[in-house]
Write an enzyme that holds these catalytic residues in place. Structure first.
Site, short mmCIF file in Angstrom:
data_model
loop_
_atom_site.label_atom_id
_atom_site.label_comp_id
_atom_site.label_asym_id
_atom_site.label_seq_id
_atom_site.Cartn_x
_atom_site.Cartn_y
_atom_site.Cartn_z
N ASP A 1 -6.23 -2.98 -6.19
CA ASP A 1 -7.19 -2.11 -5.48
C ASP A 1 -6.87 -0.63 -5.67
OD1 ASP A 1 -8.10 -4.58 -4.54
OD2 ASP A 1 -7.02 -4.39 -2.64
N ARG B 1 -13.30 -5.75 -6.30
CA ARG B 1 -13.57 -6.77 -5.29
C ARG B 1 -14.07 -6.09 -4.02
NH1 ARG B 1 -7.89 -9.08 -2.73
NH2 ARG B 1 -6.77 -7.11 -2.57
N GLN C 1 0.83 -1.21 0.00
CA GLN C 1 0.00 0.00 0.00
C GLN C 1 0.87 1.26 0.00
OE1 GLN C 1 -0.37 -2.60 2.10
NE2 GLN C 1 -2.53 -3.08 2.43
N GLN D 1 -0.14 -0.32 -5.75
CA GLN D 1 -1.26 -0.74 -4.90
C GLN D 1 -1.82 0.47 -4.15
OE1 GLN D 1 -0.50 -4.12 -2.40
NE2 GLN D 1 -2.37 -3.88 -1.22
N ASP D 2 -3.16 0.61 -4.20
CA ASP D 2 -3.85 1.69 -3.47
C ASP D 2 -3.46 3.08 -3.96
OD1 ASP D 2 -4.91 -0.40 -2.08
OD2 ASP D 2 -4.23 0.23 -0.11
#
Length: 559
Positions: A395, A463, A351, A373-374
């Site tokens: 994500d 998701r 993250q 990520q993120d």
């Protein structure tokens, strides 16, 4: 015999007293002439509480809360009852903040200390949001503010979960010591949200003119959410050379400041008018925080990848996801255009956020967000993104705002081996929160580094990060990188019954829905009225605020 009779007579007063005492306890309505009326009021008070709490997720807690108030509920309106509950929640939040401060003084673990500092900041935001909610509930025009009430309460609930998420990489016991109190706060806010549905909203003339299909989320005006004013819309669309900046940031020293952070610090607090910071082309290697006091701030750059703010905080190096953001915004009314926000930590650092927004009625135009990520943390409240580029892997658009992406380009990058690409991870925790991610008329594609190897990686639209995750892709072009199933589980069957994932009128080689997941919460939307719930017009009350931004926007469905 006479002695026995005297003893019996002497004991009669005692027996009478005992009998009266038993009657007093057993028959409370005989205590005073006012007792029957008081008993009736208490019963009526309970019945009002039970009726008010009938549709909440936590009815027993709700009834206990309402019956604890000294106020006569029979004389209170629904907004006034919610007001009392929110005031009760504020006191609980203050106690949790005090408790966290006390724990922080006795904790030496760096991970827990950082998470506690996140909690402190989030509690401050919660107090502000609850205070604004009480102001709206106390307004004589509360029926026109029900959408704002729901937005503020949704954000207040999100803050508690974000506080707890900060401990996910810590090994200590602090989370265990505070989570019961925070879950209780979230349940109280959830009950307030459910009760707020009983307020019959009155549409403003503007909302009536917009023909809302789903009025909870407001409407559009001139192609923008209604919360963007005409003046702000002009600012977002005007040539940079014609803008009159209040402050200038330049790496070469030709402006007022050489760093963005110094310019933000110099901006006025609690401004009711737009304050423009022009950031000249260049690379600004810094982390920028826009605190809640810096309202109505606007960043203007010289273009994507020309004006770049860049840093590399990440969770592997000890930062929380919340604090890893290169630029983090907590102030309402934030706008930005023509610049790039980047986190360069790389795919191995997990993250690592490029941009985080908890800004209500925020709008970003022609901006780029790049990380892995993120990437883009749409944390809370109402947000609008137009003609923006977002790059990431896992994500990479996530959070619990009511966020609309319109005419944007979303690019999946090459992830680490054995990773999958997931465009969204929406975090709605309660069915009454008016939050979600809406992707409209966008391009969903592979970035240049993924194209040569895209067959080696699976890529999904989203998701369920939280139980009531809600995301819609509509009228967008989906390239062939999208897996036939379209969507990915988070953990087994978690959230599959309660999520809302929809696709409407998408096109392109990745848009086929014949082999999509068959979860109860997934649907192929065929009804334009249902799809229109997630347009700018309806989802983020756009016609109330976007006209002020100057950004272009579409009100409803394109087709």
């Amino acid at each position: 015999m006479q002695t026995v009779r005297r003893a019996t007579m002497a004991s009669l007063p005692i027996l009478l007293l005992l009998l009266l005492a038993i009657m007093y306890i057993s028959f409370p309505h005989l205590r005073t002439p006012e007792a029957p009326r008081r008993l009736l009021l208490e019963e009526t008070h309970f019945q009002v509480a039970r009726s008010t709490c009938s549709d909440t997720l936590y009815p027993d807690l709700c009834v206990d809360t309402l019956t604890s108030f000294q106020d006569d509920l029979t004389q209170k309106t629904i907004p006034q009852i919610i007001y009392l509950t929110v005031d009760h929640v504020r006191k609980r939040v203050q106690k949790s903040a005090t408790r966290c401060s006390s724990i922080a003084r006795k904790t030496s673990d760096p991970c827990e200390l950082m998470a506690l500092e996140d909690c402190r900041l989030l509690f401050t935001g919660t107090m502000d949001e609850l205070g604004a909610t009480m102001k709206d509930l106390n307004s004589s025009s509360v029926s026109t503010k029900t959408y704002d009430v729901k937005t503020l309460l949704s954000a207040a609930m999100t803050n508690q979960y974000t506080c707890l998420d900060g401990f996910s990489h810590c090994g200590g016991t602090v989370r265990d010591r505070i989570e019961d109190g925070l879950y209780n706060i979230s349940k109280l806010v959830s009950n307030s949200l459910a009760i707020a549905k009983k307020i019959r909203p009155r549409k403003t003339r503007r909302a009536q003119e917009s023909g809302d299909a789903f009025p909870e989320y407001g409407g559009m005006r001139h192609g923008f959410p209604s919360w963007v004013s005409a003046g702000d819309r002009r600012l977002l669309q005007a040539n940079v050379s014609s803008l009159k900046a209040d402050l200038v940031v330049a790496k070469d020293g030709s402006g007022n400041f050489t760093t963005i952070s110094d310019a933000v610090a110099a901006a006025p607090n609690k401004s009711d008018t737009r304050f423009i910071i022009y950031i000249k082309a260049g690379g600004y290697f810094e982390n920028v925080d826009v605190p809640s006091s810096k309202t109505n701030l606007m960043f203007v750059g010289d273009g994507m990848w020309k004006t770049v703010v860049k840093a590399s905080r990440n969770v592997i190096d000890g930062w929380t996801t919340y604090r890893s953001a290169t630029v983090g915004v907590s102030a309402d009314g934030f706008m930005a255009r023509d610049m790039t926000f980047e986190n360069s930590a790389g795919p191995s650092k997990h993250q690592a956020v490029a941009f985080r927004s908890g800004s209500d009625r925020s709008a970003l135009y022609r901006c780029s967000f790049a990380a892995y990520q993120d990437t883009l943390y749409v944390h809370s409240l109402r947000q609008f993104y137009r003609e923006c580029d977002v790059y990431g892997t896992v994500d990479f658009i996530f959070g619990n705002a009511a966020a609309v992406f319109q005419n944007c380009k979303l690019y999946a990058r090459r992830p680490n081996p054995n990773q999958q690409n997931i465009f969204t991870a929406q975090g709605r925790t309660d069915p009454n929160q008016n939050t979600g991610i809406s992707v409209q008329n966008c391009k969903v594609a592979a970035a240049s580094d993924l194209i040569p190897v895209k067959s080696n990686f699976s890529t999904y639209l989203g998701r369920p990060w939280k139980e009531y995750s809600r995301t819609v892709f509509m009228e967008s072009y989906l390239e062939d990188l999208i897996a036939p199933a379209g969507w990915l589980e988070w953990n087994g069957t978690f959230g599959l019954d309660t999520l809302y994932y929809g696709e409407y009128m998408n096109r392109g080689p990745g848009a086929g829905t014949g082999n999509r997941v068959t979860w109860p919460g997934y649907r192929v939307i065929v009804n334009a009225t249902e799809a229109s719930q997630f347009t700018v017009q309806n989802f983020i009350q756009g016609t109330d605020w976007l006209p002020q931004s100057g950004f272009p926007f579409a009100t409803g469905l394109a087709l």
